[in-house]
Scaffold this active site. Structure first.
Site, PDB file in Angstrom:
ATOM      1  CG  LEU A  26      73.399 -62.823 -22.379  1.00  0.00           C
ATOM      2  CD1 LEU A  26      74.178 -61.729 -22.774  1.00  0.00           C
ATOM      3  CD2 LEU A  26      72.177 -62.734 -23.345  1.00  0.00           C
ATOM      4  N   GLY A  29      79.677 -71.899 -20.193  1.00  0.00           N
ATOM      5  CA  GLY A  29      80.778 -72.754 -20.725  1.00  0.00           C
ATOM      6  C   GLY A  29      81.641 -73.265 -19.718  1.00  0.00           C
ATOM      7  N   GLY A  30      82.660 -74.139 -19.977  1.00  0.00           N
ATOM      8  CA  GLY A  30      83.656 -74.654 -18.917  1.00  0.00           C
ATOM      9  C   GLY A  30      84.450 -73.496 -18.376  1.00  0.00           C
ATOM     10  CG  MET A  31      87.098 -71.617 -20.372  1.00  0.00           C
ATOM     11  SD  MET A  31      88.865 -72.322 -19.443  1.00  0.00           S
ATOM     12  CE  MET A  31      89.333 -70.687 -18.631  1.00  0.00           C
ATOM     13  N   GLY A  32      83.274 -70.306 -17.750  1.00  0.00           N
ATOM     14  CA  GLY A  32      82.743 -69.273 -16.910  1.00  0.00           C
ATOM     15  C   GLY A  32      81.338 -69.094 -17.696  1.00  0.00           C
ATOM     16  CE  LYS A  48      84.657 -64.794 -21.426  1.00  0.00           C
ATOM     17  NZ  LYS A  48      85.606 -64.579 -22.543  1.00  0.00           N
ATOM     18  CG  ASP A 142      87.478 -68.983 -33.155  1.00  0.00           C
ATOM     19  OD1 ASP A 142      87.245 -69.525 -34.418  1.00  0.00           O
ATOM     20  OD2 ASP A 142      86.666 -69.140 -32.265  1.00  0.00           O
TER      21      ASP A 142
END
Length: 499
Positions: A26, A29-32, A48, A142
């Protein structure tokens, strides 16, 4: 548009995580990565993972564990529910309810703005989500249209986990984020619950007018300066939304309403109207059509179809037709400089997270020390109060004892005075009797001589009345002995004189 973009799994992706079968990607990104997955019952979830490729560091694992803990504490109809998590697995993962619905940003971009009544309905659902988050001590930090999905039952707030556990810095702000950031966040100050309320107000303004509440003729830095100063541009805001949105955008966080007030105000506005919480009662047809297309796409995904279908345009396309799977993309070449910069940025983010975590621990320790010091001070104060009370009682006891002793002394003195007075009166009586006896004695020899009788043989000498013994007193044997001695001496003297 048929629904969310779902890319096929790559060669390095696992086939399963826990009891979930992975269907596709889906997001990445850089974190996973976030995978679309399905359980044995056919229920879709979004799984996730933390760093799908590479070794998970201790710092990253702690951050992910904290994110899981935060997400599991939230139980609200207006958020995505965590079903299962394995933060200590070799590849940490967390399974969340998959919501087959578009975001508010996509709806505004594709289907246009909303009428005032629909904005109020969305405000109520989002405010209820914030009530739940804030009740658990979680600040979203956010909140923006991209992080609010909209199925027909109502809005769902997402992405309130570890990626926003630290306040946003100016270097990490994007144009899409700055437009919905509170002034204090834009100035680098700590976020509070009031910061989420400001972001909600900016989001609602965007739903009503299709733009942020600032002038549109600025670049990123210019927009950031407007946000920092709270320089708003609210031209065109419908009057029926002014009382709802304007207080949320107050520059002073203390002047902003709390989400519970917004929720109560909306419920009050529904008095006398037919009760219906579903979106079909509030949303225009163009919005419900797009939401329905996403629902159909979600059903296709549950059957295993639709993987690899992209966002091809703003028009909804029937998702019931089977589609092929897009072949895996080729390898992406990354320059060493870019890789080094990305790794350095990731290390900096991890260090910032560690510093924030240490600062949080230090604040907690300071609060604990302060609480312990207050408890010790209160305990010492209570001990001093007890000592003062004991001293007061001892002093009162001593005073009562001294009063009793003084009363006893006065009583003894009174008894002794009374005894002394009685002795003096007795002595005076005896002296008077002695005087009378001498007078009679002086007259008796002359009378006896005239009669030719000897005074010693004429009649026997009168016996003096025996003295009365004084009543015993409590003054002690000493005073009684002296009294008797005086009495006996007087009696002996009288007998000698008479004889």
């Amino acid at each position: 548009m048929t629904g969310a973009q779902v890319d096929p799994l790559g060669s390095g992706d696992p086939a399963t995580l826990g009891r979930y079968e992975l269907l596709g990607r889906l997001a990445s990104g850089g974190m996973g990565r976030i995978y679309l997955a399905r359980d044995a019952d056919g229920q879709l979830v979004a799984v996730k993972t933390l760093l799908a490729e590479g070794v998970v560091s201790d710092v990253e694992r702690r951050r992910f564990t904290r994110e899981v803990g935060l997400a599991q504490r939230v139980d609200s109809t207006f958020t995505a529910r965590v079903r299962e998590a394995a933060p200590r697995a070799e590849k940490p993962w967390m399974a969340i309810d998959y919501i087959a619905a578009p975001s508010l940003s996509e709806l505004v971009r594709t289907a246009g703005v909303l009428p005032a009544s629909a904005v109020q309905w969305l405000a109520a659902g989002t405010a209820e989500a914030l009530v739940t988050l804030h009740g658990e001590g979680i600040i979203h930090r956010d909140l923006k249209p991209q992080n609010i999905l909209l199925p027909l039952p109502g809005p769902r707030v997402i992405d309130f986990g570890i990626s926003h556990a630290n306040d946003l810095t100016r270097t990490s702000l994007t144009l899409g984020t700055i437009a919905f950031t509170s002034p204090e966040q834009a100035r680098g100050e700590p976020s509070t619950e009031a910061s989420d309320v400001y972001s909600l107000g900016a989001t609602l303004f965007h739903l009503a007018l299709g733009r942020p509440p600032y002038r549109a003729d600025s670049d990123t830095l210019g927009l950031l300066a407007q946000v920092q100063r709270g320089q708003l541009d609210l031209d065109g805001l419908p009057k029926e939304l002014t009382n709802l949105i304007r207080p949320c955008l107050a520059a002073d966080p203390a002047e902003r309403p709390v989400p519970a007030e917004m929720l109560a105000r909306f419920r009050q506005s529904l008095a006398g109207l037919p009760v219906s919480q579903g979106g079909r009662r509030w949303l225009p047809p163009r919005w419900t059509d797009l939401i329905g297309a996403y629902e159909r796409h979600g059903r296709d995904l549950a059957r295993g179809a639709g993987i690899g279908v992209g966002d091809t345009g703003p028009v909804g396309v029937a998702g019931d037709q089977p589609t092929g799977v897009v072949p895996p993309p080729g390898p992406t070449l990354v320059l060493p400089e870019e890789r080094e910069q990305a790794e350095r940025a990731e290390r900096e983010r991890a260090e910032q997270a560690d510093r924030a975590e240490r600062a949080e621990r230090e604040r907690a320790e300071q609060a604990g020390r302060a609480a312990r010091e207050r408890a010790q001070q209160e305990q010492a104060l209570r001990a001093r109060e007890r000592r003062r009370e004991e001293e007061r009682k001892k002093q009162q006891k001593k005073e009562r004892k001294r009063a009793q002793q003084e009363a006893e002394r006065q009583r003894r003195e009174r008894v002794e005075n009374e005894e002394r007075e009685r002795a003096e009166k007795e002595a005076a009586r005896l002296r008077a009797a002695e005087a009378r006896a001498r007078q009679r004695a002086s007259r008796t020899p002359a009378a006896s001589a005239s009669a030719g009788l000897s005074p010693r043989t004429d009649r026997p000498a009168p016996r003096p009345a025996p003295p009365r013994a004084p009543a015993p007193t409590r003054s002690g044997r000493g005073s009684a002995f002296v009294t008797w001695l005086v009495v006996l001496s007087v009696v002996a003297l009288v007998v000698w004189l008479v004889s």
